[in-house]
Enzyme design. Structure first.
Site, mmCIF file in Angstrom:
data_model
loop_
_atom_site.group_PDB
_atom_site.id
_atom_site.type_symbol
_atom_site.label_atom_id
_atom_site.label_comp_id
_atom_site.label_asym_id
_atom_site.label_seq_id
_atom_site.Cartn_x
_atom_site.Cartn_y
_atom_site.Cartn_z
ATOM 1 N N SER A 262 0.989 -1.269 0.021
ATOM 2 C CA SER A 262 -0.005 -0.009 -0.139
ATOM 3 C C SER A 262 0.811 1.228 -0.061
ATOM 4 O O SER A 262 1.967 1.160 0.506
ATOM 5 C CB SER A 262 -0.974 0.000 1.225
ATOM 6 O OG SER A 262 -0.436 1.018 2.095
ATOM 7 N N LYS A 263 0.301 2.234 -0.437
ATOM 8 C CA LYS A 263 0.873 3.599 -0.548
ATOM 9 C C LYS A 263 1.374 4.026 0.954
ATOM 10 O O LYS A 263 2.337 4.661 0.997
ATOM 11 C CB LYS A 263 0.225 4.749 -1.243
ATOM 12 C CG LYS A 263 0.234 4.649 -2.743
ATOM 13 C CD LYS A 263 -0.941 5.801 -3.275
ATOM 14 C CE LYS A 263 -1.450 5.126 -4.436
ATOM 15 N NZ LYS A 263 -2.875 5.588 -4.788
ATOM 16 N N ARG A 264 0.670 3.420 1.939
ATOM 17 C CA ARG A 264 1.051 3.905 2.927
ATOM 18 C C ARG A 264 2.415 3.055 3.912
ATOM 19 O O ARG A 264 2.988 3.571 4.512
ATOM 20 C CB ARG A 264 -0.044 3.910 4.197
ATOM 21 C CG ARG A 264 -0.946 5.254 3.981
ATOM 22 C CD ARG A 264 -2.227 5.301 4.837
ATOM 23 N NE ARG A 264 -3.424 5.900 3.960
ATOM 24 C CZ ARG A 264 -4.103 5.040 3.035
ATOM 25 N NH1 ARG A 264 -3.553 3.730 2.845
ATOM 26 N NH2 ARG A 264 -5.076 5.539 2.549
ATOM 27 N N ASP A 265 2.423 1.856 3.335
ATOM 28 C CA ASP A 265 3.580 1.223 3.615
ATOM 29 C C ASP A 265 4.768 1.872 3.453
ATOM 30 O O ASP A 265 5.199 2.217 2.366
ATOM 31 C CB ASP A 265 3.463 -0.144 2.931
ATOM 32 C CG ASP A 265 4.285 -1.073 3.510
ATOM 33 O OD1 ASP A 265 5.452 -0.843 4.307
ATOM 34 O OD2 ASP A 265 4.041 -2.278 3.479
#
Length: 499
Positions: A262-265
């Site tokens: 995910s982009k947040r990872d």
RNA sequence: GGCCCUGUAGCGCAGAGGCAGGCGCGCCACCCUCUCAAGGUGGAAACGCCGGUUCGAAUCCGGCCGGGGCCCCCA
């Protein structure tokens, strides 16, 4: 190579939301490599149709990242091209016009359903075990019904009317795939406020820009039938050249725990890799391996080799897990491949970041760096490690400190005589270069005090470099110079408990 | 829930009917060695399951199970 198609037109069309992430880079890489392999055209297009999420800052980061990675594009921002502009936010009138034509031709219709109504019906359908997409409620509204809705103050979205025949396409990665029309419902293409949606603008621009091959993430696989239907409608109303591109869906890049990265990872953030000191060469080499391989027995290669060999048929459809260890290993391989001068050049920013080098390093500092660099090159995984490896040479002597943990372990009472004997041995040494230094220290410590080399040299290493892990000791002493070496040895004596 | 994609060592890739299997990372051991790397040698470790086709299946077919994605007025 033998079989190239110069008419290939592919595109990379990210949405500028937040930091670029590695999945995005992988998609860019495969498109770029495909275009370059075939001698075709790479179109770079910015899909910034969501004002709520896109930002100018993200846009700039995106361009910067592309440049850093070494990708070039034939049409797009900053280079222009026959289909300009390449930012969708500047093409709104085109989309409005196309939407109008689709409406007029009956390929699309106004849908007055509210989000709440849609949600409720979707839930009901799902509970009943039926496909949960749009149910066609507004497909054939009478004028009276429309009048009622309007009177209620509803503003409609524009919805595309899907054909009721099965849709098949031959995926470049996965082979033939067929969708039943009941699983591909009508879908929104223009918001109630008039803003066009991705579902419209992406195929419209692909058609207008005459894209021949769409290589993108697997997450878009299930929306492909919609786009094929839209292409047919566009052809009918005269938008684009009437042909439909081939599609190839690249495998997912997975993170920890079998989740799509995910982009947040944090592991996904391209900027993080840059900050740690990954080379574009290393990162791209690794990313290329996520779904593709150059040869059975070779992992390390450069982009020229990839371009020469890459083709979409060789891409594997399996989801790929991002393996940081392997990524690091490949980066280390590329670090070692760097020519010495180039290696030095790339190191500079990583020493500037913590202030070990000034913005404009002097000749003397660069010379010192050039001398220590070869000692670190094969010990390094990412360039950022230069700080811990060679910082002891660049730090202001007054600010030099010894790692506390290492000191506690090594600078014990036992170390005191070792340090003292070392000082004595080095003080009168005629030639302060590695060979004589080593000879003198071995004589004093190994022969003189009867200490095994490993234990004799570790306290010196900590004293001089501040750490138990460092470049080779005797070379480090030479580069530090006799005066500072002796000063640090003496300072270390003070740190040892008197016995 | 429906649909779609996917299933070879811990991870990534090879192998596409014919010695049960290759490479890289990682892991373990040893060698080299002033630390850490690098390098060298050796080692453990896999075809999701069940049927079918076939003289023969990792490879073809079907079912099951597992993983993932999509189903939005996000892209």
């Amino acid at each position: 190579m033998a079989d190239t198609h110069p008419n290939v037109r592919v595109r990379f069309c990210p949405s500028p939301t937040g930091n670029p992430h590695v999945g995005l880079v992988r998609t860019a890489l495969f498109n770029w490599a495909y275009a370059r392999h075939h001698g075709g055209t790479l179109v770079f297009r910015i899909e910034d149709t969501d004002a709520a999420r896109d930002s100018e800052d993200s846009y700039n980061q995106l361009l910067e990242a592309m440049r850093w990675l070494g990708f070039d594009w034939d049409e797009g921002p900053e280079v222009g091209g026959p289909h300009a502009p390449y930012r969708q936010s500047q093409r709104m009138d085109i989309y409005a016009d196309v939407a109008q034509k689709l409406l007029a031709a009956g390929h699309a219709y106004h849908c007055y359903c509210t989000t709440e109504e849609l949600d409720a019906r979707r839930e009901a359908a799902r509970a009943a075990g039926k496909p949960s997409g749009y149910d066609g409620h507004c497909r054939a509204l009478t004028e009276d019904q429309v009048a009622v809705y309007r009177q209620e103050g509803r503003t409609p979205i524009v919805r595309f009317r899907m054909p009721d025949t099965p849709l098949t396409f031959d995926d470049l990665v996965r082979g033939p795939i067929t969708f039943d029309p009941k699983d591909v419902p009508d879908y929104g293409i223009v918001r109630a406020n008039g803003a066009p949606l991705y579902t419209l603008v992406n195929p419209v621009d692909d058609a207008l820009m005459e894209i021949t091959h769409v290589l993108r993430g697997e997450d878009l696989l299930s929306s492909t039938p919609r786009q094929i239907a839209l292409y047919a409608a566009l052809a009918e109303i005269g938008v684009g050249n009437g042909s439909t591109p081939r599609f190839g869906h690249l495998p997912y890049v997975m993170g920890e725990g079998n989740k799509k990265l995910s982009k947040r990872d944090p592991q996904a953030s391209l900027n993080l890799y840059r900050e740690r000191g990954f080379l574009p060469e290393g990162l791209l080499n690794y990313l290329a391996l996520l779904g593709w391989s150059l040869a059975e027995d070779r992992d390390v290669f450069d982009m020229a080799e990839m371009v020469a060999a890459f083709d979409i048929d060789d891409v594997n459809g399996n989801p790929a897990r991002f393996d940081l260890k392997k990524c690091e290993h490949l980066n280390a391989e590329h670090v070692r491949r760097l020519a010495p001068e180039e290696f030095v050049r790339r190191l500079v920013p990583y020493l500037q970041a913590p202030g070990l080098l000034p913005a404009e390093p002097g000749a003397e500092q660069l010379d010192l760096l050039a001398k220590v660099a070869p000692l670190t090159q094969e010990r390094m995984v990412v360039l950022g490690e230069i700080v811990n490896m060679a910082g002891f040479l660049f730090v202001d002597p007054a600010a030099f400190t010894v790692d506390e943990e290492d000191a506690a372990k090594v600078l014990t009472a036992d170390a005191r005589p070792v340090l003292e004997a070392s000082i004595k041995a080095l003080e009168g040494l005629a030639d302060f270069t590695p060979e004589p230094i080593q000879a003198a220290l071995r004589e004093a410590l190994v022969d003189g005090l009867g200490i095994k080399p490993k234990f004799a040299f570790t306290p010196l290493r900590v004293a001089v470099t501040g750490r138990r892990v460092s470049p080779p000791l005797f070379e480090s002493m030479e580069l530090l110079g006799r005066a500072e070496t002796l000063r640090r040895l003496a300072a270390a004596v003070e740190l040892t408990p008197a016995s």
